[in-house]
Design an enzyme around this catalytic site. Structure first.
Site, PDB file in Angstrom:
ATOM      1  N   SER A  50       0.797  -1.230   0.000  1.00 34.74           N
ATOM      2  CA  SER A  50       0.000   0.000   0.000  1.00 34.74           C
ATOM      3  C   SER A  50       0.829   1.278   0.000  1.00 34.74           C
ATOM      4  O   SER A  50       0.320   2.333  -0.375  1.00 34.74           O
ATOM      5  CB  SER A  50      -0.932   0.004   1.205  1.00 34.74           C
ATOM      6  OG  SER A  50      -0.188  -0.177   2.394  1.00 34.74           O
ATOM      7  N   ASP A 339      -3.432   8.316   7.218  1.00 35.75           N
ATOM      8  CA  ASP A 339      -4.333   7.374   7.908  1.00 35.75           C
ATOM      9  C   ASP A 339      -3.476   6.578   8.896  1.00 35.75           C
ATOM     10  O   ASP A 339      -2.276   6.831   9.002  1.00 35.75           O
ATOM     11  CB  ASP A 339      -5.107   6.515   6.883  1.00 35.75           C
ATOM     12  CG  ASP A 339      -4.257   5.458   6.189  1.00 35.75           C
ATOM     13  OD1 ASP A 339      -3.110   5.216   6.620  1.00 35.75           O
ATOM     14  OD2 ASP A 339      -4.742   4.862   5.212  1.00 35.75           O
ATOM     15  N   HIS A 342      -0.392   4.980   6.878  1.00 32.19           N
ATOM     16  CA  HIS A 342       0.325   5.567   5.739  1.00 32.19           C
ATOM     17  C   HIS A 342       0.606   7.054   5.919  1.00 32.19           C
ATOM     18  O   HIS A 342      -0.236   7.779   6.434  1.00 32.19           O
ATOM     19  CB  HIS A 342      -0.503   5.388   4.458  1.00 32.19           C
ATOM     20  CG  HIS A 342      -0.933   3.982   4.237  1.00 32.19           C
ATOM     21  ND1 HIS A 342      -2.181   3.526   4.569  1.00 32.19           N
ATOM     22  CD2 HIS A 342      -0.261   2.920   3.748  1.00 32.19           C
ATOM     23  CE1 HIS A 342      -2.273   2.232   4.287  1.00 32.19           C
ATOM     24  NE2 HIS A 342      -1.123   1.834   3.793  1.00 32.19           N
TER      25      HIS A 342
END
Ligand SMILES: *[C@@H]1O[C@H](CO)[C@@H](O)[C@H](O)[C@H]1NC(C)=O
Ligand SMILES: *[C@@H]1O[C@H](CO)[C@@H](O)[C@H](O)[C@H]1NC(C)=O
Ligand SMILES: *[C@@H]1O[C@H](CO)[C@@H](O)[C@H](O)[C@H]1NC(C)=O
Ligand SMILES: *[C@@H]1O[C@H](CO)[C@@H](O)[C@H](O)[C@H]1NC(C)=O
Length: 370
Positions: A50, A339, A342
């Site tokens: 991610s 978030d 990240h």
């Protein structure tokens, strides 16, 4: 917070101005250094999770997606693309640094587009990792070996159409840059305190190097390898530490065992394979450094080091993530984390500056035995 908001415009300007690549002088004459830091790569191929997914998970049956607001609020006028940040990822800034277009997600491309692209493709997939089962509890994702399979398919089905002769194709592959950022999810899903850190790292590294060797076999010669992030200082972990907000130093230590082995392993591979170059990126220490001198004190006055921007109120609960209904902070640039898992675009830009301009984070790997 008064100081932080009044300084912010200057802070931002400073970083934007200093990403002027053309003014960077090479301080060392070493040829490899010149190639890896200044090289004209025809393409950037991205392998990862991610941290660098640019939209592959949008096309997969999984809960782990980010193609909705507030993600992307700073991306090309506010577009949620499936990047796990408010804006650009480190893969984006790496592409920009090398003068390449932002690298599109493999699963978002039509067969026609795949046939036409020769500037790179992104295979990264959120929640996945090096082990084949990592992340699968949350849905479908592309594991490292699958990403390499897909790259092989790209060569067979697409690049062979674009590059008519074998030598043209080999030249393209040998001149391209292959970036990786993967492995933290293997710790998230499969590591626990009862497991020997050394053994776990050895197993994980073994799997990782198998795939790097496959890429090499397919023709890749220039690698940009990120080590694993300091998970112990991320919001989802530090919401549960005592005192609250301090890093889990044990978890960081476990990950740094892997990182040290990774660096040595690349150095040995460098010895074994001539005409192959590695840039080792110490993402771990970059992220750790943003907290300030001590992992137990969050000393940055400019950036919120402990709480994510989204959701605005975060207790570290398993179900609290950044969702379409979440309220987020007003100014992501005041936070390290967009978030719970990240970083913000600002931090991704700071990474690129530390890597390419200050050269504190990224190092050319030397031959272990030379
Ligand atoms: C192929 O790529 C070029 C630029 O690289 C672009 O201008 C063109 O529209 C693309 N064609 C198709 C069919 O996607
Ligand atoms: C730790 O991982 C091992 C190996 O996967 C597993 O057997 C064990 O149940 C796990 N322990 C805890 C406390 O989760
Ligand atoms: C790539 O794909 C070809 C054709 O399917 C296969 O023969 C070859 O073994 C694959 N190479 C790697 C390194 O996976
Ligand atoms: C960080 O942000 C959270 C939530 O937005 C807030 O509660 C906390 O006080 C902030 N920390 C600092 C040091 O500003």
């Amino acid at each position: 917070m008064g100081l932080s908001s009044s300084l912010k415009p200057y802070f931002l300007l400073l970083f934007v101005c200093s990403l002027n690549v053309s003014t960077i002088n090479s301080t060392k004459p070493l040829k490899e250094e010149a190639v890896l830091f200044g090289g004209k790569f025809p393409a950037l191929y991205v392998i990862g999770d991610s941290l660098v997914d640019s939209g592959n998970n949008n096309h997969l049956e999984t809960k782990v997606k980010s193609n909705f607001p507030p993600y992307g609020s700073n991306f090309e006028g506010g577009k949620p693309t499936g990047r796990f940040s408010d804006g650009k990822t480190i893969a984006d800034y790496i592409a920009i640094y090398y003068g390449l277009p932002l690298v599109p997600a493999y699963l978002g491309l039509s067969e026609e587009q795949r046939n036409n692209i020769s500037t790179g493709i992104n295979y990264a997939s959120a929640s996945c990792g090096i082990f084949p089962d990592t992340g699968k509890r949350l849905g479908k994702c592309l594991s490292l070996s699958v990403q390499v399979d897909l790259f092989n398919e790209t060569i067979e089905k697409n690049l062979k159409k674009k590059f008519k002769t074998n030598s043209e194709l080999s030249k393209h592959l040998a001149e391209s840059l292959f970036m990786t950022a993967i492995g933290v999810n293997d710790y998230v899903f499969f590591y626990n305190k009862t497991i020997d850190a050394n053994e776990f790292a050895n197993k994980l590294l073994h799997e990782f190097m198998i795939q790097i060797k496959r890429l090499h076999k397919l023709g890749a010669r220039n690698f940009f390898i990120n080590n694993i992030k300091p998970l112990g200082c991320y919001p989802n972990i530090i919401a549960h530490t005592v005192p609250r907000g301090s890093c889990n130093d044990n978890l960081n230590l476990v990950i740094s065992v892997f990182n040290a082995k990774l660096r040595r392993s690349l150095s040995h591979m460098k010895h074994k394979f001539s005409k192959t170059s590695f840039l080792y990126s110490d993402y771990f220490n970059f992220m750790l450094g943003l907290r300030g001198p001590s992992s137990n004190q969050a000393t940055s006055n400019l950036l919120n080091t402990t709480s994510p921007c989204c959701p605005n109120v975060y207790d570290g609960g398993l179900t609290t993530s950044c969702t379409p209904g979440s309220t987020s902070c007003k100014v992501p640039e005041t936070h390290i984390f967009f978030d719970p898992f990240h970083p913000t675009q600002l931090v991704n830009l700071m990474y690129a500056i530390s890597c390419f301009q200050e050269r504190k984070v990224c190092h050319v790997v030397r031959d272990a035995l030379a």
